[in-house]
Scaffold this active site. Structure first.
Site, PDB file in Angstrom:
ATOM      1  N   HIS A   1      -6.157  -7.147  -0.727  1.00 58.90           N
ATOM      2  CA  HIS A   1      -6.368  -5.711  -0.951  1.00 58.90           C
ATOM      3  C   HIS A   1      -5.594  -5.232  -2.181  1.00 58.90           C
ATOM      4  CE1 HIS A   1      -6.910  -6.400   3.438  1.00 58.90           C
ATOM      5  NE2 HIS A   1      -7.930  -5.560   3.285  1.00 58.90           N
TER       6      HIS A   1
ATOM      7  N   HIS B   1       0.815  -1.228   0.000  1.00 56.92           N
ATOM      8  CA  HIS B   1       0.000   0.000   0.000  1.00 56.92           C
ATOM      9  C   HIS B   1       0.846   1.274   0.000  1.00 56.92           C
ATOM     10  CE1 HIS B   1      -3.717  -2.176   0.405  1.00 56.92           C
ATOM     11  NE2 HIS B   1      -3.355  -2.742   1.540  1.00 56.92           N
TER      12      HIS B   1
ATOM     13  N   ASP C   1      -2.467 -10.411  -2.699  1.00 54.78           N
ATOM     14  CA  ASP C   1      -3.080  -9.994  -1.433  1.00 54.78           C
ATOM     15  C   ASP C   1      -4.546  -9.640  -1.691  1.00 54.78           C
ATOM     16  OD1 ASP C   1      -2.163  -8.733   1.470  1.00 54.78           O
ATOM     17  OD2 ASP C   1      -3.815  -7.596   0.567  1.00 54.78           O
TER      18      ASP C   1
ATOM     19  N   ASP D   1      -4.607 -13.023   2.951  1.00 51.90           N
ATOM     20  CA  ASP D   1      -5.861 -12.551   3.552  1.00 51.90           C
ATOM     21  C   ASP D   1      -7.060 -12.849   2.644  1.00 51.90           C
ATOM     22  OD1 ASP D   1      -4.675 -10.681   1.867  1.00 51.90           O
ATOM     23  OD2 ASP D   1      -4.837  -9.009   3.279  1.00 51.90           O
TER      24      ASP D   1
END
Ligand code: OKP
Ligand code: ZN
Length: 342
Positions: free
Chosen positions: A195, A157, A193, A282
């Site tokens: 996200h 991120h 991931d 995740d």
């Protein structure tokens, strides 16, 4: 596969805003223990080499790096309190490109989310995490087919000049730079991931020497909310070198895996000679903050498919918050990769 790991992450455990309460971040030190436990029997652990600071400057802006190096000192002197974080961020219809001078202003300018704060040892831990990524990439440029960096804090991120989403330095981008400097003309990024890898996308958005792909919860409902849509494809020289696969809440393995095939095919078609895998697990059905439905048994097939590309591969740890199963899920990917290359 060599696993690059260190204890220097231990003192970093940030706070995050959960509804209206500051809670210990989901991104916990125990995550590393879970992964080490699952890998210890089959994979050698190696220590990081010294961080090449020039890599940080290839990936992040100088004013961001100097702010992050001093933010905790300034916070402790000016504000106190257990964690440094912003209260206001440049937003729509604000110009947002002028850099403030105050600590509060800078925390907003150099951050993008209230799920992420800086504590005393954050920057030291982030630099070691980057060194893990650098070392894993150097192991691969040294001739190994693959290596795994057990990075903590994660990195995908972190943009050129902002922390957020538990990330401060973009470890995957560090690995890409090592591969590029070693002569790989074009490097693929496979961000699996849950996200969107908004930071990695931001860093390479206008470049055609990196092909960025990400499979993630649709930003229409999921963090980071404002990036990761399918129509973000890169710009300028980088137009066509970003691919996003946003998927709905509740996505099961089969459609997820079909998206993975499309991303890997795109990386191969683009002529990439190496790949960096932003390895978040995740996507696991029991992840406490995520909404896909992958099972522990699904992870080996991911490693097998990645191996089938035949490319030098650097695995970088990103997210995964179901701590008890985290290690087994990561091991599934790495073992699946190794079995397919044996
Ligand atoms: C980092 B990585 C949950 C808040 C979630 C955003 C998640 C950042 C995930 N209450 N904050 O991509 O796994
Ligand atoms: Zn994640």
């Amino acid at each position: 596969m060599q696993v690059v790991t260190s204890d220097d992450h231990l003192k970093h455990h940030a706070l995050e805003l959960d509804s209206t309460t500051l809670i210990p971040s989901w991104e916990t030190p125990t995550r590393v223990d879970s992964v080490r436990k699952a890998l210890a029997a089959d994979h050698p652990f190696v220590a990081p080499r010294t961080l090449d600071e020039s890599l940080l400057h290839s990936v992040h802006d100088a004013d961001y790096l100097s702010f992050m190096a001093t933010v905790w000192e300034r916070w402790a002197a000016e504000e106190r309190g257990p964690a440094a974080m912003g209260v206001a961020w440049p937003s729509r219809r604000m110009a947002g490109n002028r850099r403030p001078t105050s600590l509060r202003g800078l925390l907003g300018y150099h951050g993008f989310a209230a799920d992420c704060s800086v504590v005393a040892d954050t920057w030291a831990a982030a630099k070691i995490s980057a060194a893990l990524a650098q070392t894993a990439a150097e192991i691969v440029t040294g001739g190994e087919r693959a290596a795994f960096a057990l990075c903590r804090p994660p990195g995908h991120h972190a943009t050129r000049d902002q922390f957020g989403g538990y990330c401060y330095i973009n470890n995957a981008a560090i690995a890409v730079e090592v591969l590029r400097r070693a002569g790989h003309a074009r490097v693929g990024v496979l961000d699996i991931d849950y996200h969107h890898g908004n930071g990695t996308q931001d860093i390479f958005y206008e470049r055609n020497d990196v092909f960025m792909t990400s499979i993630h919860g649709d930003p229409a409902f999921e963090f980071p909310y404002f990036t990761g849509f399918a129509d973000e494809i890169g710009s300028g020289a980088g137009a066509g070198f970003t691919r996003n696969e946003p998927l709905p809440a509740g996505t099961e393995f089969e459609p997820w895996f079909a998206a993975l095939r499309r991303c890997l095919d795109a990386i191969i078609d683009a002529g990439c000679s190496a790949v960096v895998v932003s390895t978040g697990v995740d996507t696991f059905t029991e992840d406490p903050i995520s909404q896909f439905r992958l099972a522990t048994d699904d992870y080996p097939a991911i490693g097998q498919l990645v191996a089938s590309a035949g490319l030098p591969t650097v695995f970088i740890m990103e997210g995964g918050y179901a701590v008890d199963e985290l290690g087994e899920n990561v091991a599934g990917i790495l073992n699946g990769f190794e079995e397919a290359t044996r």
